[in-house]
Design a protein around this motif. Sequence first.
Motif, PDB file in Angstrom:
ATOM      1  N   ALA A 120       0.834  -1.207   0.000  1.00 29.12           N
ATOM      2  CA  ALA A 120       0.000   0.000   0.000  1.00 29.12           C
ATOM      3  C   ALA A 120       0.866   1.254   0.000  1.00 29.12           C
ATOM      4  N   ILE A 121       1.930   1.250   0.793  1.00 28.96           N
ATOM      5  CA  ILE A 121       2.824   2.415   0.846  1.00 28.96           C
ATOM      6  C   ILE A 121       3.494   2.641  -0.501  1.00 28.96           C
ATOM      7  N   GLU A 122       3.977   1.556  -1.112  1.00 33.99           N
ATOM      8  CA  GLU A 122       4.648   1.689  -2.405  1.00 33.99           C
ATOM      9  C   GLU A 122       3.688   2.206  -3.467  1.00 33.99           C
ATOM     10  N   ARG A 123       2.469   1.679  -3.475  1.00 30.50           N
ATOM     11  CA  ARG A 123       1.491   2.103  -4.488  1.00 30.50           C
ATOM     12  C   ARG A 123       1.117   3.563  -4.311  1.00 30.50           C
ATOM     13  N   VAL A 124       0.857   3.969  -3.077  1.00 26.56           N
ATOM     14  CA  VAL A 124       0.482   5.355  -2.817  1.00 26.56           C
ATOM     15  C   VAL A 124       1.648   6.289  -3.102  1.00 26.56           C
ATOM     16  N   SER A 125       2.852   5.828  -2.827  1.00 24.35           N
ATOM     17  CA  SER A 125       4.040   6.645  -3.090  1.00 24.35           C
ATOM     18  C   SER A 125       4.201   6.916  -4.573  1.00 24.35           C
ATOM     19  N   ARG A 126       3.865   5.908  -5.401  1.00 20.60           N
ATOM     20  CA  ARG A 126       3.990   6.086  -6.855  1.00 20.60           C
ATOM     21  C   ARG A 126       2.868   6.920  -7.435  1.00 20.60           C
ATOM     22  N   SER A 127       1.704   6.870  -6.804  1.00 14.88           N
ATOM     23  CA  SER A 127       0.513   7.511  -7.361  1.00 14.88           C
ATOM     24  C   SER A 127       0.301   8.874  -6.744  1.00 14.88           C
ATOM     25  N   ARG A 128       1.021   9.874  -7.244  1.00 14.54           N
ATOM     26  CA  ARG A 128       0.900  11.228  -6.711  1.00 14.54           C
ATOM     27  C   ARG A 128      -0.249  11.929  -7.409  1.00 14.54           C
ATOM     28  N   LEU A 129      -1.344  12.078  -6.717  1.00 16.96           N
ATOM     29  CA  LEU A 129      -2.539  12.652  -7.325  1.00 16.96           C
ATOM     30  C   LEU A 129      -2.342  14.107  -7.701  1.00 16.96           C
ATOM     31  N   TYR A 130      -3.096  14.556  -8.691  1.00 16.80           N
ATOM     32  CA  TYR A 130      -3.031  15.926  -9.171  1.00 16.80           C
ATOM     33  C   TYR A 130      -3.364  16.920  -8.067  1.00 16.80           C
ATOM     34  N   VAL A 131      -2.561  17.971  -7.970  1.00 15.88           N
ATOM     35  CA  VAL A 131      -2.885  19.101  -7.109  1.00 15.88           C
ATOM     36  C   VAL A 131      -2.744  20.361  -7.942  1.00 15.88           C
ATOM     37  N   PRO A 132      -3.436  21.453  -7.611  1.00 18.55           N
ATOM     38  CA  PRO A 132      -3.414  22.656  -8.427  1.00 18.55           C
ATOM     39  C   PRO A 132      -2.021  23.249  -8.573  1.00 18.55           C
TER      40      PRO A 132
END
Length: 406
Positions: free
Chosen positions: A117-129
Amino acid sequence: MSEIIAIVTSDSRERSRLEFLAKQRGPGEVHFYSSGAELFEALNTKESRREGIAIVGNTVGDIAPLNLVDALRNEFTGMRVIAILANRDDGLVNKAMLAGASAAVEEGCREEDLNLAIERVSRSRLYVPETAGLARKRGEELGKRGNVVTFVGAKGGCGRSTIACLLAEQFSSDGVNVALVDFDLQFGDLGFLFNRIQGPTILEMMQGITATVSSVARYGRPIHENLTLFAPDPAPEKAELLNGLVRTCIAAIRREYDLVLVNTGAFWTLFHAEVLDVSDQAVCVCEQSIVSMRATVQLLGLCSKLGIPAKQFIFVANRMQSRGLSQNDIASGIDVEKVIPIANAPQEFSMIFEGGNIAEALELMLKRDDGIQVLYEHLAGKMGISVRNVENMRSAMHKNSRWLWK
């Protein structure tokens, strides 16, 4: 740079266990907090800690855990949140998603589950303005060649698979090298529609990428000279194996194709957020009903909490008839400026489309209504793809139709 991890829990036993797991991960900053208030105080006093991963335990003392998740995602857009839940019940996982969690694991989970879960979330940096100073250069990150368009809908049976197939046929017939990716991992049926049931799967492709295979084209199922289908394994129980691999999968495909059209399933999970996060455009399909319109509003609310911008979406009202909500009603109901209407298909359409003759089904729709053509030109304009006129496109379609049903 090592990931900064903030762990929030008021349960001493859970803290000891998480502390042990954190040390097993090796280098990187790990900070423990016993309450949400303590975490917020730290985030407000140390700007360097405003980007990272927050792991929110099932017990955090001063606030309901999911309320803390919601507050974190709203106040600190650079933080990605993993929620530790009492169980993996679908309803509880969905609540965590709605609160803004990027991932969810079960209390007392195995070390490898938390690390994944940590690795996946670390790779998936969601869009921010861009105003937050964290805008991403998507093309550079993903080795971009082609654009990625994802088709989503908040209601089952709204027609996103049909529209994705028609546009795949239309773009490929216009000379664009198209990859059609079926990410309806549980019930994907595009292989059936194109009579390509047998063949390599997306999971095999991911295993090939892990083995440093240079090209992914061999894992596609050719439809005709400009259209390739990437399909999942027909076994629904294997769908979870692709969680966290979306970015790698899409990056590999887009490097080899001019356009990647991604079809998704009806049941919304964090998987959809991953797909949307790597997309250049998204087509949101709804129907001419209050139920569908309401579900679309909820979908947009969820996307907002996950940091996915509304400007990324193109809205389509499918199966429009003279009775029911108008185009303007739907646009007003979901609070957007423009909705592209697509007329209800003629009676013979389903038989032709479900029989696998997508080119003939597309021609039938183009004769009846210009909605598909408007959407086609709108997407092409957004992505800088030059398009031919309708008559030339139809001529190309007839030429390519011999490739169907090999």
